[in-house]
Design an enzyme around this catalytic site. Structure first.
Site, PDB file in Angstrom:
ATOM      1  N   THR B  13       0.721  -1.176   0.123  1.00  0.00           N
ATOM      2  CA  THR B  13       0.112  -0.015   0.087  1.00  0.00           C
ATOM      3  C   THR B  13       0.863   1.194   0.073  1.00  0.00           C
ATOM      4  O   THR B  13       0.837   2.075  -1.015  1.00  0.00           O
ATOM      5  CB  THR B  13      -0.935  -0.094   1.396  1.00  0.00           C
ATOM      6  OG1 THR B  13      -1.563  -1.142   1.459  1.00  0.00           O
ATOM      7  CG2 THR B  13      -1.900   0.995   1.339  1.00  0.00           C
ATOM      8  N   GLU B 128       7.866  10.690   9.686  1.00  0.00           N
ATOM      9  CA  GLU B 128       6.632  11.470  10.035  1.00  0.00           C
ATOM     10  C   GLU B 128       5.291  10.431   9.883  1.00  0.00           C
ATOM     11  O   GLU B 128       4.257  10.389  10.471  1.00  0.00           O
ATOM     12  CB  GLU B 128       6.642  12.493   8.977  1.00  0.00           C
ATOM     13  CG  GLU B 128       5.450  13.357   9.147  1.00  0.00           C
ATOM     14  CD  GLU B 128       5.034  13.967  10.290  1.00  0.00           C
ATOM     15  OE1 GLU B 128       4.284  13.417  11.194  1.00  0.00           O
ATOM     16  OE2 GLU B 128       5.515  15.012  10.595  1.00  0.00           O
ATOM     17  N   LYS B 204       2.240   3.838  18.433  1.00  0.00           N
ATOM     18  CA  LYS B 204       2.482   5.358  17.798  1.00  0.00           C
ATOM     19  C   LYS B 204       2.552   6.456  18.961  1.00  0.00           C
ATOM     20  O   LYS B 204       3.422   7.287  19.126  1.00  0.00           O
ATOM     21  CB  LYS B 204       1.211   5.831  16.962  1.00  0.00           C
ATOM     22  CG  LYS B 204       1.061   4.940  15.859  1.00  0.00           C
ATOM     23  CD  LYS B 204      -0.454   5.444  15.173  1.00  0.00           C
ATOM     24  CE  LYS B 204      -0.384   4.514  13.819  1.00  0.00           C
ATOM     25  NZ  LYS B 204      -1.570   4.359  13.293  1.00  0.00           N
TER      26      LYS B 204
HETATM   27  N1  LIG Z   1      -1.308   1.191   5.011  1.00  0.00           N
HETATM   28  C1  LIG Z   1      -1.195   2.212   5.291  1.00  0.00           C
HETATM   29  O1  LIG Z   1      -2.079   3.190   5.295  1.00  0.00           O
HETATM   30  C2  LIG Z   1      -0.106   2.858   6.442  1.00  0.00           C
HETATM   31  C3  LIG Z   1      -0.066   4.182   7.235  1.00  0.00           C
HETATM   32  C4  LIG Z   1       0.916   4.453   7.763  1.00  0.00           C
HETATM   33  C5  LIG Z   1       1.999   3.650   8.193  1.00  0.00           C
HETATM   34  N2  LIG Z   1       2.054   2.458   7.541  1.00  0.00           N
HETATM   35  C6  LIG Z   1       3.310   1.638   7.560  1.00  0.00           C
HETATM   36  O2  LIG Z   1       4.099   1.253   6.375  1.00  0.00           O
HETATM   37  C7  LIG Z   1       4.606   0.201   6.228  1.00  0.00           C
HETATM   38  C8  LIG Z   1       4.199  -0.560   5.289  1.00  0.00           C
HETATM   39  O3  LIG Z   1       2.706  -0.696   5.298  1.00  0.00           O
HETATM   40  P1  LIG Z   1       1.890  -1.447   4.118  1.00  0.00           P
HETATM   41  O4  LIG Z   1       0.399  -1.112   4.528  1.00  0.00           O
HETATM   42  O5  LIG Z   1       2.416  -0.681   2.826  1.00  0.00           O
HETATM   43  O6  LIG Z   1       2.181  -2.893   3.886  1.00  0.00           O
HETATM   44  P2  LIG Z   1       1.912  -4.026   2.616  1.00  0.00           P
HETATM   45  O7  LIG Z   1       0.856  -3.396   1.963  1.00  0.00           O
HETATM   46  O8  LIG Z   1       1.748  -5.338   3.522  1.00  0.00           O
HETATM   47  O9  LIG Z   1       3.371  -4.012   2.034  1.00  0.00           O
HETATM   48  C9  LIG Z   1       4.405  -4.418   2.331  1.00  0.00           C
HETATM   49  C10 LIG Z   1       5.571  -4.488   1.371  1.00  0.00           C
HETATM   50  O10 LIG Z   1       6.691  -5.008   1.782  1.00  0.00           O
HETATM   51  C11 LIG Z   1       7.317  -5.961   1.043  1.00  0.00           C
HETATM   52  N3  LIG Z   1       7.908  -7.090   2.009  1.00  0.00           N
HETATM   53  C12 LIG Z   1       7.364  -7.789   3.155  1.00  0.00           C
HETATM   54  N4  LIG Z   1       8.386  -8.475   3.828  1.00  0.00           N
HETATM   55  C13 LIG Z   1       9.389  -8.222   3.094  1.00  0.00           C
HETATM   56  C14 LIG Z   1      10.725  -8.829   3.177  1.00  0.00           C
HETATM   57  N5  LIG Z   1      11.046  -9.567   3.998  1.00  0.00           N
HETATM   58  N6  LIG Z   1      11.639  -8.495   2.189  1.00  0.00           N
HETATM   59  C15 LIG Z   1      11.199  -7.535   1.572  1.00  0.00           C
HETATM   60  N7  LIG Z   1      10.150  -6.987   1.060  1.00  0.00           N
HETATM   61  C16 LIG Z   1       9.145  -7.326   2.192  1.00  0.00           C
HETATM   62  C17 LIG Z   1       6.213  -6.597   0.532  1.00  0.00           C
HETATM   63  O11 LIG Z   1       6.394  -7.381  -0.776  1.00  0.00           O
HETATM   64  P3  LIG Z   1       5.373  -8.134  -1.614  1.00  0.00           P
HETATM   65  O12 LIG Z   1       4.901  -7.150  -2.476  1.00  0.00           O
HETATM   66  O13 LIG Z   1       6.589  -8.978  -2.561  1.00  0.00           O
HETATM   67  O14 LIG Z   1       4.560  -8.860  -0.922  1.00  0.00           O
HETATM   68  C18 LIG Z   1       5.112  -5.537   0.106  1.00  0.00           C
HETATM   69  O15 LIG Z   1       5.614  -5.016  -1.076  1.00  0.00           O
HETATM   70  C19 LIG Z   1       4.331  -0.747   7.636  1.00  0.00           C
HETATM   71  O16 LIG Z   1       5.138  -0.269   8.727  1.00  0.00           O
HETATM   72  C20 LIG Z   1       2.884   0.111   8.273  1.00  0.00           C
HETATM   73  O17 LIG Z   1       2.764  -0.059   9.530  1.00  0.00           O
HETATM   74  C21 LIG Z   1       1.085   2.091   6.701  1.00  0.00           C
END
Ligand SMILES: NC(=O)c1ccc[n+]([C@@H]2O[C@H](COP(=O)([O-])OP(=O)(O)OC[C@H]3O[C@@H](n4cnc5c(N)ncnc54)[C@H](OP(=O)(O)O)[C@@H]3O)[C@@H](O)[C@H]2O)c1
Ligand SMILES: NC(=O)c1ccc[n+]([C@@H]2O[C@H](COP(=O)([O-])OP(=O)(O)OC[C@H]3O[C@@H](n4cnc5c(N)ncnc54)[C@H](OP(=O)(O)O)[C@@H]3O)[C@@H](O)[C@H]2O)c1
Lengths: 411, 411
Positions: B13, B128, B204
């Site tokens: 995401t 941030e 947080k």
């Molecule tokens: N979602 C939100 O709205 C939001 C808001 C604020 C903060 N965050 C934070 O942002 C971070 C990411 O969230 P997200 O929602 O984007 O997560 P996500 O959709 O689950 O995406 C995670 C990404 O990381 C990759 N990944 C996972 N394990 C890995 C590994 N061992 N080596 C290399 N790549 C790996 C995955 O690869 P694949 O694509 O190959 O599976 C995927 O592309 C988290 O810390 C979350 O708490 C999220």
């Protein structure tokens, strides 16, 4: 350790707040800056006015002494009005001083020339306190939203108007009663015209527009309406529908500006902004909708904005000064979507025929009246018929359901 | 024109949002910075996953390639979780890259060591996006409130919990129904434990505490309660009293931290924060009460925080990095003032005797019940008796009348 000399122009509400904050927080300010600070002089108008507790700086009633006795590095203007503030700021900038001001009237009108002069002289002219009191709205826009394009801004920027509307709603008092209380509490000026007629909010909107888009709307094209005609029954009718009347500034990236009373529903971020608080809802392309809320006036809150501005002069240099963020004016066809209105009038004048005319153009969603009053309110969605309607007040309503928020256009 | 090479870890995401924002806003970013930018590599986990549209940068599934192929200047971590994110960030900092992260779990636990390492290496570690999604809360605290001492912070920091509570209230659905919808809409994770149990908000809060006060509360001393046990009737009873249930983080300058459901009244700045929005109410000594509200999650909003962080690396240098603002931890006697609670229980278990016991310690202000339900709610002001009470739920209430706001202590 080098020293920063500060001159303060004005020792009223804001000036006194700045004086005490600088004094009280001197050690921390000096530690943050790694420099000593000293008040080199304070300008007042009436030397005969009794004042206690201003021992830490010489008081002058002639501006010449401010620049002449000891050249200050920073001049803080807290006088207000156009003259002599404009001349004093000009002369301070010309003398190579940074200037901090809280003066929206002046900056709305002559900001451009002062900003240009500051740039020429290689100094900074900053004025966070001029919009939204203590709320760091200008610096958020310029420093924290660099790559976000601001699509529109919606704000409660006049604390007095907001206090009056809140107070009428919560206590059931009339407009003159609420205004009197606002004056007693020191929120409204002895002459409250600028607050009540929407001019104070209009000036702030003009400062905001220049800050965000680099230009102002044409002054004569802005729609400016105050709260002077708002009646208690109207607020009560709206409340029956879960709506609150707010005096809003609405500015968008096509430079359309409206300053007027608008109804908002309980999901709207400005619904809960009560009393003398101000708030700004900033809609951007990337972040979405960010709302800042806080005290829009008061000695300490305004001093906070001024002292924070002062620190920024020495901490970030002028990095943001010549680099406004990316927001730009958009040319847009003025196509208005259907919106929602609350139409208020005397029961006896609202005939079935009037309602039929309305139903042809849109939909009457709800009808409310007060038990002992002769007024009735219709919640209506659609374009307003061009023919004259027998209503005494027509308020736009901002419904903040997710879908509407996305499509929103100015009312 | 020199070039900044950016490596992106993760393409979920947040990663996808960052990718498209950097691409879409490339010209403006380059103009603001006076440098070209280029994505030198993107790390993913599963190379077999079908992905379209990522033509502008090489995809790698081994971290070695990210640092090895072309040394990046900036690494953006959007993987999440502790490992391998911790190792990758450590190695990036050691290699002299600035690092941007959105990972609250990791920063809550290991932020200190990463901040120290960044300082040693003369690079920056910024995050941030880890608190409040798109809302620039960390930068507001550190850059715009330099001389303001933060006395306490009250926040809605988990969008999923807020969505569920809002949705139950507005539609009358149950907790499991609202949770299912949150999952369908992509707000809640497939395993929503961290959201529902309050852990996400707790992490947080820990990041915030370190950011503001330089230290964290002891993890085991914080009171952490999620919304898993909230029943629809409780929300409805509260609504009858004009109160809304919010899942709040409450942190103050004595390092007391509570994360739990709390009722707020309609004057409270967090009352109108609905749906997936987050908000933070910051109480300071000078400004007073500043509230920031905006999207707490989502691809674009989170990307906004990350891209703004990226710009700040090159625009302000490290001016704020080593200079936290002046807020400090206060030693305070834990004297609690009388507060207000909503006590909810089965009608048949609330005897006259129970009410008498309560009246001895305070006052029962109001009693509400639902027509077809067996539950009853008592609005009570005073200390809670230490003896066990026959209520199934006890919610603190934050009334935001001016006087209370000034005296407020943590519940
Ligand atoms: N979602 C939100 O709205 C939001 C808001 C604020 C903060 N965050 C934070 O942002 C971070 C990411 O969230 P997200 O929602 O984007 O997560 P996500 O959709 O689950 O995406 C995670 C990404 O990381 C990759 N990944 C996972 N394990 C890995 C590994 N061992 N080596 C290399 N790549 C790996 C995955 O690869 P694949 O694509 O190959 O599976 C995927 O592309 C988290 O810390 C979350 O708490 C999220
Ligand atoms: N009040 C607020 O909460 C607030 C909030 C945001 C921004 N502002 C802005 O801040 C500015 C000051 O407001 P304020 O409320 O502090 O006004 P104020 O209480 O009326 O104080 C004005 C001060 O300026 C001095 N002064 C007036 N005319 C002068 C002259 N010709 N030469 C030298 N000194 C002169 C007065 O001197 P004497 O003391 O001798 O009369 C007084 O000390 C205005 O631009 C206002 O819009 C105010």
């Amino acid at each position: 350790m080098s020293e920063i000399k500060i001159a303060l122009l004005g020792l009223g509400t804001v000036g006194t707040g700045v004086y005490s904050s600088l004094l009280k927080r001197k050690p921390e300010i000096e530690q943050l800056l790694g420099k000593r600070i000293r008040l080199s002089g304070i300008l007042i108008k009436n030397p005969a006015k009794p004042r206690s507790d201003f021992q830490k700086a010489p008081l002058y009633s002639e501006f010449e002494k401010i620049l002449g006795k000891e050249a200050p590095n920073v001049v803080i203007e807290a006088i207000g009005g156009i003259e002599p503030a404009r001349t004093y700021i000009t002369r301070s900038l010309e003398a190579g001083c940074h200037v901090i001001s809280a003066n929206k009237d002046l900056i709305a009108r002559h900001g451009e020339e002062l900003i240009r002069l500051a740039k020429e002289k290689g100094v900074r002219f900053v004025y966070e306190a001029s919009v939204g009191g203590g709320i760091p709205v200008l610096r958020t826009l310029r420093e924290l939203l660099r790559i976000n394009k601001v699509q529109h801004v919606e704000g409660i920027l006049n604390g007095t108007s907001n206090f009056i509307l809140s107070h009428m709603r919560t206590t059931g008092c009339t407009f003159p009663e609420a205004l009197e209380l606002a004056q007693q509490k020191g929120y409204a000026e002895p002459d409250p015209t600028n607050d009540i007629e929407g001019l104070d909010a209009f000036y702030k909107a003009m400062v905001l527009s220049k800050w965000i888009y680099g230009v102002q709307p044409l002054w004569e094209e802005a729609e400016v309406k105050g709260i002077g005609n708002v009646r208690l029954e109207e607020i009560q009718l709206a409340e029956q529908l879960g709506l609150r009347l707010k005096h809003l500034v609405l500015l968008d990236d096509s430079l359309e500006l409206k300053v007027k009373p608008v109804l908002v529903d309980s999901e709207h971020p400005l619904y809960g902004v009560e009393g003398v608080d101000n708030a700004v809802r900033i809609q951007t392309d990337l972040l979405g909708c960010l709302t800042l809320q806080g005290p829009g006036a008061g000695a300490e809150a305004t001093a906070s904005a001024i002292v924070e501005d002062f620190l920024s002069l020495y901490e970030t240099g002028s990095v943001y000064q010549d680099k406004p963020a990316v927001s730009e004016v958009v040319q847009r066809k003025q196509a208005k979507e259907g919106t929602t209105y609350l139409l208020i009038g005397e029961k006896e004048h609202i005939s079935g025929e009037t309602i039929s005319v309305l139903q042809l153009q849109g939909a009457v969603l709800d009808t409310v009246s007060l038990p002992d009053a002769s007024v009735i309110a219709l919640l209506y969605a659609g374009d307003l018929p061009v023919s004259p309607l027998p209503f005494t007040s027509i308020y736009p309503v901002r419904l903040s359901s997710a879908s509407e928020a996305a499509e929103e256009v100015l009312l």
